[in-house]
Design an enzyme around this catalytic site. Structure first.
Site, mmCIF file in Angstrom:
data_model
loop_
_atom_site.group_PDB
_atom_site.id
_atom_site.type_symbol
_atom_site.label_atom_id
_atom_site.label_comp_id
_atom_site.label_asym_id
_atom_site.label_seq_id
_atom_site.Cartn_x
_atom_site.Cartn_y
_atom_site.Cartn_z
ATOM 1 N N HIS A 34 0.825 -1.209 0.000
ATOM 2 C CA HIS A 34 0.000 0.000 0.000
ATOM 3 C C HIS A 34 0.860 1.261 0.000
ATOM 4 O O HIS A 34 2.050 1.240 0.354
ATOM 5 C CB HIS A 34 -0.905 0.012 1.232
ATOM 6 C CG HIS A 34 -0.123 0.017 2.517
ATOM 7 N ND1 HIS A 34 0.419 1.160 3.065
ATOM 8 C CD2 HIS A 34 0.226 -0.993 3.351
ATOM 9 C CE1 HIS A 34 1.055 0.871 4.165
ATOM 10 N NE2 HIS A 34 0.967 -0.447 4.368
ATOM 11 N N GLU A 78 -2.647 -6.587 7.212
ATOM 12 C CA GLU A 78 -1.315 -6.571 7.803
ATOM 13 C C GLU A 78 -1.255 -7.454 9.040
ATOM 14 O O GLU A 78 -2.280 -7.788 9.648
ATOM 15 C CB GLU A 78 -0.929 -5.123 8.160
ATOM 16 C CG GLU A 78 0.452 -4.935 8.790
ATOM 17 C CD GLU A 78 1.606 -5.448 7.927
ATOM 18 O OE1 GLU A 78 1.672 -6.680 7.717
ATOM 19 O OE2 GLU A 78 2.448 -4.626 7.519
#
Length: 219
Positions: free
Chosen positions: A8, A76
């Site tokens: 990201h 994550e």
């Protein structure tokens, strides 16, 4: 199948793993990446369901206009008690843990209910196995640094504690490419942490924003 794993863009917070949107630099990174991926024949765009990954994928998809999918297994690593803390606090309060983890001698979970690399690999690989069964040739997956490291470590069958071998710092919006051979059922790492699309935008690289909390002794 070609699988493009994208970390990201830069998030809008210095605190550990908080669910926030992208910073202005992160949005710019995502748009540059989207322009690069226009010629890659992407057929679908997947992402973690965390805001920074969702926004990155959506900005990339403005240039691709492909079907969008979300999967919380691509989130994550769970950082447990470290979540929400700034690097300065982490390095002081959890210095011993971070130093031990950085030696890569044990696959330590983050304190307070956090995950270790093996756990991240297990859930992320479950998602990846489902994706590679789809009838695509080129797929973009926007995820996170910990997920990319865990996947690569598992794919090469390295001990899970060796996850930081794959880059102590992955660039935001870098490209890591996997080739999945559907006939053989094998994965091949074609490129890693490719950020050539930022060659003319050095200001967007992580060296200008700090290097994270993967502390070594003496730092």
């Amino acid at each position: 199948m070609n699988i493009y794993l994208i970390r990201h863009g830069r998030q809008n917070s210095k605190r550990c793993n908080v669910d926030v949107e992208l910073s202005p630099e992160g949005r710019e990174q995502a748009e540059i990446t989207g322009r690069r991926l226009q010629n890659y024949g992407i057929e679908a765009v997947y992402s973690s369901n965390l805001k920074r990954a969702v926004e990155t994928a959506d900005l990339i998809n403005q240039y691709l206009d492909r079907p969008r999918f979300y999967d919380d297994r691509l989130r994550e690593t769970e950082f447990g008690d470290l979540t929400g803390l700034e690097n300065s606090v982490l390095k002081q309060r959890y210095r011993e843990f971070l130093e031990k983890r950085a030696t890569m001698t044990e696959d330590l979970p983050y304190p307070g209910g956090g995950e270790n690399s093996a756990e991240v690999y297990q859930r992320a690989m479950e998602a990846l196995r489902e994706i590679v069964q789809k009838d695509y040739e080129n797929v973009c997956i926007v995820t996170h640094g910990g997920v990319i490291r865990a996947l690569l470590t598992g794919i090469v069958k390295a001990p899970p504690q060796r996850w930081l071998t794959f880059g102590r710092q992955l660039e935001n919006c870098s490209i890591t490419e996997l080739l999945y051979d559907k006939d053989m059922g094998t994965y091949h790492i074609e490129r890693f942490n490719d950020y050539a699309h930022f060659e003319k935008e050095d200001r967007l690289l992580r060296k200008h924003f700090g290097t994270g909390f993967f502390s070594q002794k003496g730092e």
